[in-house]
Every structure is written in structure tokens, then in C-alpha cells.
Scaffold this motif. Structure first.
Motif, PDB file in Angstrom:
ATOM      1  N   MET A 173       0.826  -1.203   0.000  1.00  0.00           N
ATOM      2  CA  MET A 173       0.000   0.000   0.000  1.00  0.00           C
ATOM      3  C   MET A 173       0.862   1.254   0.000  1.00  0.00           C
ATOM      4  N   LEU A 174       1.418   1.560  -1.149  1.00  0.00           N
ATOM      5  CA  LEU A 174       2.173   2.797  -1.303  1.00  0.00           C
ATOM      6  C   LEU A 174       1.226   3.987  -1.411  1.00  0.00           C
ATOM      7  N   LYS A 175      -0.005   3.713  -1.870  1.00  0.00           N
ATOM      8  CA  LYS A 175      -1.056   4.726  -1.925  1.00  0.00           C
ATOM      9  C   LYS A 175      -2.263   4.205  -1.153  1.00  0.00           C
ATOM     10  N   LYS A 176      -3.104   5.124  -0.711  1.00  0.00           N
ATOM     11  CA  LYS A 176      -4.241   4.737   0.128  1.00  0.00           C
ATOM     12  C   LYS A 176      -5.224   3.860  -0.630  1.00  0.00           C
ATOM     13  N   LYS A 177      -5.440   4.151  -1.908  1.00  0.00           N
ATOM     14  CA  LYS A 177      -6.376   3.362  -2.709  1.00  0.00           C
ATOM     15  C   LYS A 177      -5.608   2.332  -3.536  1.00  0.00           C
ATOM     16  N   THR A 178      -4.985   1.414  -2.842  1.00  0.00           N
ATOM     17  CA  THR A 178      -4.242   0.325  -3.472  1.00  0.00           C
ATOM     18  C   THR A 178      -4.810  -0.994  -2.959  1.00  0.00           C
ATOM     19  N   TRP A 179      -4.861  -1.996  -3.834  1.00  0.00           N
ATOM     20  CA  TRP A 179      -5.344  -3.304  -3.404  1.00  0.00           C
ATOM     21  C   TRP A 179      -4.340  -3.900  -2.423  1.00  0.00           C
ATOM     22  N   PRO A 180      -4.738  -4.161  -1.179  1.00  0.00           N
ATOM     23  CA  PRO A 180      -3.788  -4.699  -0.192  1.00  0.00           C
ATOM     24  C   PRO A 180      -3.402  -6.140  -0.504  1.00  0.00           C
ATOM     25  N   MET A 181      -2.111  -6.405  -0.525  1.00  0.00           N
ATOM     26  CA  MET A 181      -1.588  -7.751  -0.746  1.00  0.00           C
ATOM     27  C   MET A 181      -0.342  -7.912   0.111  1.00  0.00           C
ATOM     28  N   LEU A 182      -0.374  -8.864   1.006  1.00  0.00           N
ATOM     29  CA  LEU A 182       0.773  -9.084   1.890  1.00  0.00           C
ATOM     30  C   LEU A 182       1.937  -9.672   1.097  1.00  0.00           C
ATOM     31  N   LYS A 183       3.124  -9.126   1.309  1.00  0.00           N
ATOM     32  CA  LYS A 183       4.327  -9.691   0.697  1.00  0.00           C
ATOM     33  C   LYS A 183       4.903 -10.697   1.682  1.00  0.00           C
ATOM     34  N   ALA A 184       4.864 -11.960   1.304  1.00  0.00           N
ATOM     35  CA  ALA A 184       5.300 -13.011   2.218  1.00  0.00           C
ATOM     36  C   ALA A 184       5.692 -14.254   1.437  1.00  0.00           C
ATOM     37  N   LYS A 185       6.553 -15.065   2.049  1.00  0.00           N
ATOM     38  CA  LYS A 185       6.858 -16.374   1.490  1.00  0.00           C
ATOM     39  C   LYS A 185       5.698 -17.322   1.792  1.00  0.00           C
ATOM     40  N   ALA A 186       5.700 -18.456   1.117  1.00  0.00           N
ATOM     41  CA  ALA A 186       4.559 -19.377   1.211  1.00  0.00           C
ATOM     42  C   ALA A 186       4.307 -19.842   2.644  1.00  0.00           C
ATOM     43  N   TRP A 187       5.322 -20.383   3.300  1.00  0.00           N
ATOM     44  CA  TRP A 187       5.126 -20.890   4.652  1.00  0.00           C
ATOM     45  C   TRP A 187       4.757 -19.753   5.601  1.00  0.00           C
ATOM     46  N   ASN A 188       5.412 -18.619   5.463  1.00  0.00           N
ATOM     47  CA  ASN A 188       5.107 -17.480   6.329  1.00  0.00           C
ATOM     48  C   ASN A 188       3.650 -17.060   6.195  1.00  0.00           C
ATOM     49  N   ASN A 189       3.148 -17.037   4.978  1.00  0.00           N
ATOM     50  CA  ASN A 189       1.756 -16.626   4.788  1.00  0.00           C
ATOM     51  C   ASN A 189       0.785 -17.653   5.349  1.00  0.00           C
ATOM     52  N   MET A 190       1.157 -18.926   5.299  1.00  0.00           N
ATOM     53  CA  MET A 190       0.312 -19.945   5.916  1.00  0.00           C
ATOM     54  C   MET A 190       0.203 -19.693   7.420  1.00  0.00           C
ATOM     55  N   CYS A 191       1.309 -19.299   8.048  1.00  0.00           N
ATOM     56  CA  CYS A 191       1.290 -18.975   9.476  1.00  0.00           C
ATOM     57  C   CYS A 191       0.434 -17.736   9.741  1.00  0.00           C
ATOM     58  N   VAL A 192       0.563 -16.727   8.869  1.00  0.00           N
ATOM     59  CA  VAL A 192      -0.224 -15.500   9.025  1.00  0.00           C
ATOM     60  C   VAL A 192      -1.716 -15.807   8.908  1.00  0.00           C
ATOM     61  N   LEU A 193      -2.088 -16.637   7.940  1.00  0.00           N
ATOM     62  CA  LEU A 193      -3.502 -16.982   7.757  1.00  0.00           C
ATOM     63  C   LEU A 193      -4.048 -17.754   8.955  1.00  0.00           C
ATOM     64  N   ASP A 194      -3.237 -18.642   9.528  1.00  0.00           N
ATOM     65  CA  ASP A 194      -3.669 -19.369  10.727  1.00  0.00           C
ATOM     66  C   ASP A 194      -3.925 -18.388  11.872  1.00  0.00           C
ATOM     67  N   TRP A 195      -3.028 -17.411  12.022  1.00  0.00           N
ATOM     68  CA  TRP A 195      -3.200 -16.409  13.081  1.00  0.00           C
ATOM     69  C   TRP A 195      -4.433 -15.538  12.828  1.00  0.00           C
ATOM     70  N   LEU A 196      -4.599 -15.080  11.592  1.00  0.00           N
ATOM     71  CA  LEU A 196      -5.740 -14.230  11.265  1.00  0.00           C
ATOM     72  C   LEU A 196      -7.060 -14.967  11.461  1.00  0.00           C
ATOM     73  N   ALA A 197      -7.068 -16.279  11.226  1.00  0.00           N
ATOM     74  CA  ALA A 197      -8.284 -17.058  11.456  1.00  0.00           C
ATOM     75  C   ALA A 197      -8.684 -17.003  12.928  1.00  0.00           C
ATOM     76  N   CYS A 198      -7.691 -17.049  13.816  1.00  0.00           N
ATOM     77  CA  CYS A 198      -7.976 -16.942  15.259  1.00  0.00           C
ATOM     78  C   CYS A 198      -8.464 -15.540  15.620  1.00  0.00           C
ATOM     79  N   VAL A 199      -7.817 -14.523  15.064  1.00  0.00           N
ATOM     80  CA  VAL A 199      -8.189 -13.141  15.365  1.00  0.00           C
ATOM     81  C   VAL A 199      -9.592 -12.825  14.852  1.00  0.00           C
TER      82      VAL A 199
END
Length: 334
Positions: A173-199
Motif C-alpha cells: 500500500m504505497l497509496k491509500k487506494k491500493t489493493w492490499p496484498m501481503l508480501k510473504a513467502k509461502a510458509w510465512n503466509n500460511m502462518c499469518v492466515l492461521d493467526w488471522l483465522a484466530c483473530v
């Protein structure tokens, strides 16, 4: 290109069994006429970007499923004549597989993580931060708080994760009206998704939108857990659970995307990879072969390892030094 049956090392011969890759490589190597850049966007069926065969329909009886593309149609096309892969004995369109790792944790999962993080920040889940006046400063303070919570989640569960700090830049998100996309490696994003599911489950009962978001993230977490926990072959219960996870991931994501589109918000973008994931799961349920049996985590890790070796080699001796240093590491680990 080597032909099937060619001797490659003493008595060993090359036998073609499957072509597994991300979608971009398949389009390039097979010269696929139908891809994400065309109206008819699937090489496996007649799904389109709009109209009655819209790819965003994830029903069990989606209309495009009644119009599959046959291997013979592809083999008789000009695209097949241009591809060197189709000359391999044993090649068939059904042996071409889109890698689940590229479709989910490195595909639509990055947009799911990005949109969820942005929404949770705007909802004040990680603090309101009234002291920050600029949107980017406020977002970065909230994302820093989110990252600290994520690290605590990983430590509590013994997860080894190398995900860098969450920032507006890491959220693309370099600009406010940008499509948000997390920059992450595959395993890291799997961990992030597991955490976000709990949140997200904390606010699942507030309204239908939050329930859809929580159910979608549960679907991602459940999908990863199923693939990692099952063996090579899926049983009846595994197929039922995988179908349930698919419905949660794709249908609930689509519901969120429709709401965002109606409100004119840059969140939850629908991508052609949603449709590719749908095919991956349907194929796994039909064949009972676990996609984790052939996803490319190890191969991607090896590519990164080779890249690190290359960075420490001189340009003039790069070709030989990389192989020598790789061989040293390989035999040292035996």
C-alpha cells in the motif's frame, strides 16, 4: 529438450509423468491460448470472466463444469504444436497440474491476508492510534502492534516463521487506494492466515460480513491443516473436509469481494487463481491424491538456497562455483 526414454545417467532413463508448476510457467511452456489475460480464461474448461460461465461461481454444479476442454482439442491446436512439452510420450492435458502452493499461500492467500489485516486495522483491532494524523503513519503503528501479536502467536505454537514486520509497504500500500496484498513467502503466509483465522473468530458473531470473513479464514487454515495432516491418499472424511474448506475459502471470499465492489472499496480482489484453486481441489477430491504430495515447497526452498550461493560468487566463475559450492553442501548433509 530431452525426450521421454532418453538415457540421462547410466542405466536410468527419463520418463514423463507430470508437469507441475505455477500457472505462469504452464502458460509459457504450453503456449496456452486460454489464460488470465483472455476472456475465456481456463485451459481446463469453458469458464469466462463474465457471463453465464463466470469463473467466480463456485457452486457444486457450476455451469462451466459441463463444458470441459479435452486433451485432444488442445493437442490439435496450434498452441500444442509450438510447445516442446507436448512431444513427450505420455503427455496428456490431465498430467498438467497447477501447484497448490502457488495458488494459495503465494496466490489468493496473499490478498486474503492483506485485505484482512487492513480491515482489522481500520476496525481498531490493533489500537486506534489517534496520535497519528497521516493514514500511512497510523496504519504502520497498527501493523506494528499486529506483528507483535503475530510473533506471540507463533512462539506459543512453536512455529518457525521468518516473516518480516508488517508495514504499509509490506502490505503493498504505497497509496491509500491500493489493493492490499501481503508480501510473504509461502510458509510465512500460511502462518499469518492461521493467526488471522484466530483473530477474526473474535468478531465472527457481530454481523454477517464478519461471519463471512471468519469463515473464509477458517477455510484457509483448515485447508492447509488438512493437506499437511493427510497422507498421500485422501479418505472419504478427508474429501468431505476438503470440500468444506474449499467452499469456505472461495464462496465466502467471493461474498466479501461483492460487498467491496458494491461499496467501491479496494479490497478482496477476485483473481483467476481462485478458479485454478477450484480445479485443484475438485481434482484432488476426484482422484483422492493429496495435493501436498507434490506441492513445491522443497523446490522453492532449493531455489532460494541456490540464489544465496550465487550472491557470493564472482561473475566470471559463477557457472562453476555455484555447482561446486552446492555439491559441497549436498555431500556434507549426506
Amino acid at each position: 529438450m530431452l525426450c521421454s526414454g532418453t538415457a540421462i545417467a547410466g542405466p536410468y532413463k527419463l520418463i514423463y509423468t507430470q508437469l507441475l508448476a505455477d500457472w505462469a510457467f504452464l502458460v509459457e511452456s504450453l503456449k496456452l491460448e486460454y489464460n488470465w489475460s483472455t476472456e475465456q480464461m481456463c485451459h481446463l474448461c469453458a469458464a469466462c470472466k463474465s457471463g453465464p460461465l463466470n469463473y467466480a461461481c463456485f457452486d457444486d454444479d457450476a455451469p462451466y463444469l459441463a463444458a470441459p476442454r479435452s486433451s485432444s482439442d488442445y493437442m490439435n491446436s496450434a498452441a500444442a504444436a509450438e510447445s516442446p512439452v507436448t512431444a513427450l510420450p505420455g503427455f496428456h492435458l490431465e498430467t498438467v497440474v497447477v501447484d497448490v502452493m502457488h495458488a494459495v499461500p503465494l496466490g489468493i492467500g496473499l490478498f486474503a491476508s492483506g485485505s484482512t489485516l487492513l480491515e482489522l486495522c481500520r476496525e481498531g483491532r490493533f489500537g486506534l492510534r489517534p496520535e497519528a494524523t497521516e493514514w500511512k503513519d497510523k496504519l504502520n503503528l497498527q501493523l506494528d502492534c499486529a506483528y507483535q501479536e503475530f510473533r506471540r502467536f507463533c512462539r506459543a505454537r512453536g512455529l518457525c516463521c521468518s516473516q518480516p514486520r508488517f508495514t504499509s509497504g509490506r502490505l503493498s500500500m504505497l497509496k491509500k487506494k491500493t489493493w492490499p496484498m501481503l508480501k510473504a513467502k509461502a510458509w510465512n503466509n500460511m502462518c499469518v492466515l492461521d493467526w488471522l483465522a484466530c483473530v477474526a473468530s473474535e468478531t465472527a458473531g457481530e454481523n454477517e460480513y464478519h461471519r463471512d470473513r471468519a469463515a473464509m479464514l477458517w477455510g484457509f487454515s483448515r485447508f492447509h491443516g488438512l493437506l499437511r495432516g493427510c497422507g498421500t491418499w485422501l479418505g472419504e472424511a478427508d474429501v468431505a473436509a476438503l470440500t468444506q474448506a474449499r467452499n469456505a475459502m472461495l464462496r465466502r471470499y467471493n461474498s466479501l469481494a461483492l460487498v467491496a465492489a458494491e461499496d467501491g472499496l479496494h479490497k478482496w480482489p477476485m483473481k483467476s487463481k481462485h478458479h485454478m484453486l477450484d480445479h485443484c481441489v475438485r481434482t484432488a477430491c476426484a482422484t483422492r491424491l493429496n495435493p501436498a504430495n507434490h506441492w513445491s515447497f522443497a523446490e522453492e526452498d532449493n531455489v532460494g538456497f541456490i540464489g544465496k550461493i550465487s550472491a557470493g560468487c564472482h561473475d566470471l566463475s559463477l557457472a562453476s562455483r555455484v555447482l561446486e559450492r552446492w555439491a559441497l553442501q549436498f555431500f556434507a548433509d549426506l
